[in-house]
Design a protein around this motif. Structure first.
Motif, PDB file in Angstrom:
ATOM      1  N   UNK A  30     -18.544  37.478  33.993  1.00 57.09           N
ATOM      2  CA  UNK A  30     -17.134  37.802  34.141  1.00 57.09           C
ATOM      3  C   UNK A  30     -16.282  36.581  34.417  1.00 57.09           C
ATOM      4  N   UNK A  31     -16.707  35.431  33.917  1.00 56.58           N
ATOM      5  CA  UNK A  31     -15.981  34.178  34.107  1.00 56.58           C
ATOM      6  C   UNK A  31     -15.232  33.827  32.831  1.00 56.58           C
ATOM      7  N   UNK A  32     -14.058  33.252  32.985  1.00 60.55           N
ATOM      8  CA  UNK A  32     -13.244  32.897  31.821  1.00 60.55           C
ATOM      9  C   UNK A  32     -13.503  31.478  31.337  1.00 60.55           C
ATOM     10  N   UNK A  33     -13.979  30.608  32.227  1.00 60.04           N
ATOM     11  CA  UNK A  33     -14.238  29.218  31.841  1.00 60.04           C
ATOM     12  C   UNK A  33     -15.050  28.539  32.926  1.00 60.04           C
ATOM     13  N   UNK A  34     -15.629  27.410  32.558  1.00 61.02           N
ATOM     14  CA  UNK A  34     -16.320  26.564  33.529  1.00 61.02           C
ATOM     15  C   UNK A  34     -15.794  25.144  33.387  1.00 61.02           C
ATOM     16  N   UNK A  35     -15.570  24.493  34.514  1.00 59.21           N
ATOM     17  CA  UNK A  35     -15.138  23.106  34.564  1.00 59.21           C
ATOM     18  C   UNK A  35     -16.337  22.276  35.032  1.00 59.21           C
ATOM     19  N   UNK A  36     -16.742  21.316  34.221  1.00 58.45           N
ATOM     20  CA  UNK A  36     -17.967  20.559  34.473  1.00 58.45           C
ATOM     21  C   UNK A  36     -17.612  19.121  34.811  1.00 58.45           C
ATOM     22  N   UNK A  37     -18.043  18.671  35.996  1.00 58.23           N
ATOM     23  CA  UNK A  37     -17.723  17.320  36.461  1.00 58.23           C
ATOM     24  C   UNK A  37     -18.908  16.361  36.379  1.00 58.23           C
ATOM     25  N   UNK A  38     -20.118  16.823  36.684  1.00 60.73           N
ATOM     26  CA  UNK A  38     -21.260  15.915  36.775  1.00 60.73           C
ATOM     27  C   UNK A  38     -21.523  15.249  35.423  1.00 60.73           C
ATOM     28  N   UNK A  39     -21.608  13.913  35.366  1.00 62.89           N
ATOM     29  CA  UNK A  39     -21.774  13.221  34.078  1.00 62.89           C
ATOM     30  C   UNK A  39     -22.953  13.719  33.257  1.00 62.89           C
ATOM     31  N   UNK A  40     -24.075  14.008  33.892  1.00 63.56           N
ATOM     32  CA  UNK A  40     -25.245  14.419  33.113  1.00 63.56           C
ATOM     33  C   UNK A  40     -25.033  15.808  32.509  1.00 63.56           C
ATOM     34  N   UNK A  41     -24.283  16.673  33.200  1.00 64.32           N
ATOM     35  CA  UNK A  41     -24.011  18.005  32.640  1.00 64.32           C
ATOM     36  C   UNK A  41     -22.986  17.927  31.519  1.00 64.32           C
ATOM     37  N   UNK A  42     -22.016  17.032  31.670  1.00 62.63           N
ATOM     38  CA  UNK A  42     -21.072  16.792  30.577  1.00 62.63           C
ATOM     39  C   UNK A  42     -21.834  16.341  29.329  1.00 62.63           C
ATOM     40  N   UNK A 262     -37.063   5.742  28.112  1.00 64.74           N
ATOM     41  CA  UNK A 262     -35.847   6.553  27.967  1.00 64.74           C
ATOM     42  C   UNK A 262     -35.490   6.579  26.486  1.00 64.74           C
ATOM     43  N   UNK A 263     -35.576   7.747  25.889  1.00 57.83           N
ATOM     44  CA  UNK A 263     -35.299   7.923  24.461  1.00 57.83           C
ATOM     45  C   UNK A 263     -34.274   9.039  24.295  1.00 57.83           C
ATOM     46  N   UNK A 264     -33.157   8.734  23.656  1.00 55.17           N
ATOM     47  CA  UNK A 264     -32.116   9.741  23.454  1.00 55.17           C
ATOM     48  C   UNK A 264     -31.546  10.263  24.751  1.00 55.17           C
ATOM     49  N   UNK A 265     -31.652   9.461  25.829  1.00 53.72           N
ATOM     50  CA  UNK A 265     -31.190   9.877  27.139  1.00 53.72           C
ATOM     51  C   UNK A 265     -32.247  10.583  27.972  1.00 53.72           C
ATOM     52  N   UNK A 266     -33.404  10.897  27.382  1.00 54.07           N
ATOM     53  CA  UNK A 266     -34.455  11.651  28.069  1.00 54.07           C
ATOM     54  C   UNK A 266     -35.537  10.726  28.600  1.00 54.07           C
ATOM     55  N   UNK A 267     -35.997  11.012  29.820  1.00 50.38           N
ATOM     56  CA  UNK A 267     -36.923  10.144  30.520  1.00 50.38           C
ATOM     57  C   UNK A 267     -38.350  10.668  30.465  1.00 50.38           C
ATOM     58  N   UNK A 268     -39.284   9.766  30.746  1.00 55.81           N
ATOM     59  CA  UNK A 268     -40.670  10.124  30.999  1.00 55.81           C
ATOM     60  C   UNK A 268     -41.012   9.684  32.416  1.00 55.81           C
ATOM     61  N   UNK A 269     -42.188  10.054  32.891  1.00 58.31           N
ATOM     62  CA  UNK A 269     -42.648   9.578  34.197  1.00 58.31           C
ATOM     63  C   UNK A 269     -44.146   9.345  34.151  1.00 58.31           C
ATOM     64  N   UNK A 270     -44.548   8.175  34.593  1.00 58.10           N
ATOM     65  CA  UNK A 270     -45.955   7.798  34.684  1.00 58.10           C
ATOM     66  C   UNK A 270     -46.133   6.968  35.942  1.00 58.10           C
ATOM     67  N   UNK A 335     -39.115  19.041  38.074  1.00 51.12           N
ATOM     68  CA  UNK A 335     -38.710  18.992  36.668  1.00 51.12           C
ATOM     69  C   UNK A 335     -37.897  17.727  36.426  1.00 51.12           C
ATOM     70  N   UNK A 336     -37.798  17.333  35.181  1.00 48.22           N
ATOM     71  CA  UNK A 336     -36.928  16.216  34.815  1.00 48.22           C
ATOM     72  C   UNK A 336     -36.663  16.250  33.324  1.00 48.22           C
ATOM     73  N   UNK A 337     -35.744  15.387  32.908  1.00 48.92           N
ATOM     74  CA  UNK A 337     -35.344  15.334  31.506  1.00 48.92           C
ATOM     75  C   UNK A 337     -34.286  14.272  31.335  1.00 48.92           C
ATOM     76  N   UNK A 338     -32.997  14.681  31.403  1.00 50.66           N
ATOM     77  CA  UNK A 338     -31.914  13.717  31.380  1.00 50.66           C
ATOM     78  C   UNK A 338     -31.819  12.960  32.697  1.00 50.66           C
ATOM     79  N   UNK A 339     -32.344  13.552  33.768  1.00 51.24           N
ATOM     80  CA  UNK A 339     -32.386  12.906  35.077  1.00 51.24           C
ATOM     81  C   UNK A 339     -33.836  12.784  35.528  1.00 51.24           C
ATOM     82  N   UNK A 340     -34.071  11.817  36.412  1.00 51.84           N
ATOM     83  CA  UNK A 340     -35.430  11.601  36.913  1.00 51.84           C
ATOM     84  C   UNK A 340     -35.937  12.740  37.764  1.00 51.84           C
ATOM     85  N   UNK A 341     -35.037  13.466  38.417  1.00 49.87           N
ATOM     86  CA  UNK A 341     -35.379  14.676  39.169  1.00 49.87           C
ATOM     87  C   UNK A 341     -34.404  15.752  38.758  1.00 49.87           C
TER      88      UNK A 341
END
Length: 406
Positions: A30-42, A262-270, A335-341
């Motif tokens: 029931x939301x009309x819009x979302x405003x996104x501030x966090x750079x990784x979510x943008x 880091x490939x395409x903005x996505x990280x790995x961890x080892x 979990x991780x992906x665009x961010x390390x955590x």
């Protein structure tokens, strides 16, 4: 199937699909819009990767599918190169006003009015721009004069399950994280300096990556390198996030390493625990205990279970079978992906249900005060029947022992 010469990044069509899924969630709430501030979510929703500064940037997605953005003037051409076409832009001169006498958040208010949202139900990932680099400004709820519902979970729950394209990027990132670690291990010897070995390996791995991938590699950041490796050593490893220290590598040192791509903005961890010279019996015992605990975690991670259940299995093993519960300093993974955590976490208080497509680090650690820390970490993707390890670096003690002549 990805073409061999395809650019290693998410396609505009996938970004559009993400926004469409978000629109359906907004409608259901029931939301009309979302405003996104966090750079990784943008970036996740639009493909617009940028260097976050004191200048507020916001992305607005309406329940009907409109896209709008608040931008400082210096980012307009950058957004036009990366972001979706047809975006309604509200551009301000500078922070805190550039002589206009108006704070950027007042421009955001104008943008919401242009969209017809001034009296509608607008949610946000966070209530206003984050305070970084000296930024000061009103919360979104203050600007609107009413409470702002949180939509953080709506976006981050989408991010938690990776698409086949995201997993392919993370698989490639793992390949280069593994390569950077190999170069670093090959450069290790008694007398080596942490920072010099780490940076030399990272630079060489990056040179190899660029030479191999060529135009397929697409940078998504102004900082850092796409292939990296580092380590800390000795008793310093008993601190899970120990800082670098001066002095040379010595015989008998335990090393805890970290490597990633880091490939395409996505990280790995080892991460790996390594030993300089022949390990003594205590070091071998702790190493073996850690390795077995990680194997228990691999076996526990599968669809239909909760993150808390995975953590409970690992902690129970460490407590009941190893008798080393007092050496645990953190949960089993994240979990991780665009961010390390990222959400969710393999933690006793995270009851998120595990589903195929989630990507986790698996890294139960044991930390012996004044002696050393023992931790492997691997990138693992959840499959229909269990999980698959994407980081393929050796895990056994023999492969991770640095030979010392004489």
């Amino acid at each position: 199937m990805t073409q061999p010469d395809a650019r290693l990044e998410i396609t505009p069509d996938e970004y559009r699909q993400r926004r469409e899924r978000l629109c359906l969630l907004l409608q259901a709430q029931g939301l009309d819009a979302v405003c996104v501030f966090a750079p990784v979510r943008v970036a996740y929703l639009s493909g617009f990767f940028f260097s976050a500064t004191e200048r507020p940037i916001a992305l607005i997605v309406t329940a009907s599918g409109e896209v709008a953005a608040l931008l400082p003037r210096l980012e307009v051409s950058h957004y036009e190169l990366q972001g979706p076409g047809g975006t309604l832009l509200e551009v301000y001169a500078e922070y805190p006003g550039g002589g206009s006498g108006r704070h950027p958040m007042r421009h955001l208010q104008d943008l919401l009015t242009r969209l017809g949202l001034q009296d509608r139900r607008v949610a946000a990932d966070v209530d206003g721009y984050e305070h970084r680099w000296g930024y000061r400004g009103p919360a979104l709820s203050e600007v609107l004069g009413r409470p702002v519902p949180s939509a953080l979970a709506l976006i981050d729950d989408l991010r938690a399950v990776k698409s086949s394209a995201e997993i392919a990027l993370m698989r490639e990132a793992c390949r280069w994280g593994d390569h950077a670690h190999r170069l670093m291990q090959d450069g290790l010897h008694v007398g080596a300096q942490e920072l010099l070995v780490s940076h030399a390996a990272s630079l060489q791995a990056t040179e190899d990556l660029l030479g191999t991938l060529g135009g397929r590699y697409v940078p998504k950041s102004r900082e850092g390198m796409p292939a990296n490796a580092m380590f800390i050593r000795g008793a310093n490893t008993a601190h899970p996030h120990g800082l670098h220290q001066a002095g040379p590598v010595q015989r008998g040192d335990v090393l805890v390493t970290g490597a990633y791509g880091i490939i395409g903005g996505y990280e790995s961890e080892l991460e790996r625990t390594m030993i300089v010279g022949d390990p003594g019996p205590d070091v071998a015992r702790y190493f073996g205990a850690m390795l077995t605990a990680q194997q228990v975690a691999f076996g526990a991670l599968r669809p239909g279970r909760t993150c808390a259940e995975v953590e409970a299995d690992v902690r129970r093993f460490i407590r009941d079978e190893l008798g080393m519960d007092g050496l645990v300093r953190h949960h089993t993974g994240h979990a991780f992906g665009l961010e390390g955590h990222e959400h969710p976490f393999l933690d006793l208080d995270d009851h998120s249900v595990i589903v195929p497509g989630m990507v986790f680090s698996v890294e139960p650690g044991l930390y012996v005060p004044d002696v050393a820390g023992f931790r492997h970490s691997d990138t693992v993707v959840v499959t229909a029947t269990g999980n698959e390890r994407l980081s393929l670096y050796p895990r056994d003690l023999a492969s991770l022992t640095v030979p010392v002549p004489g």
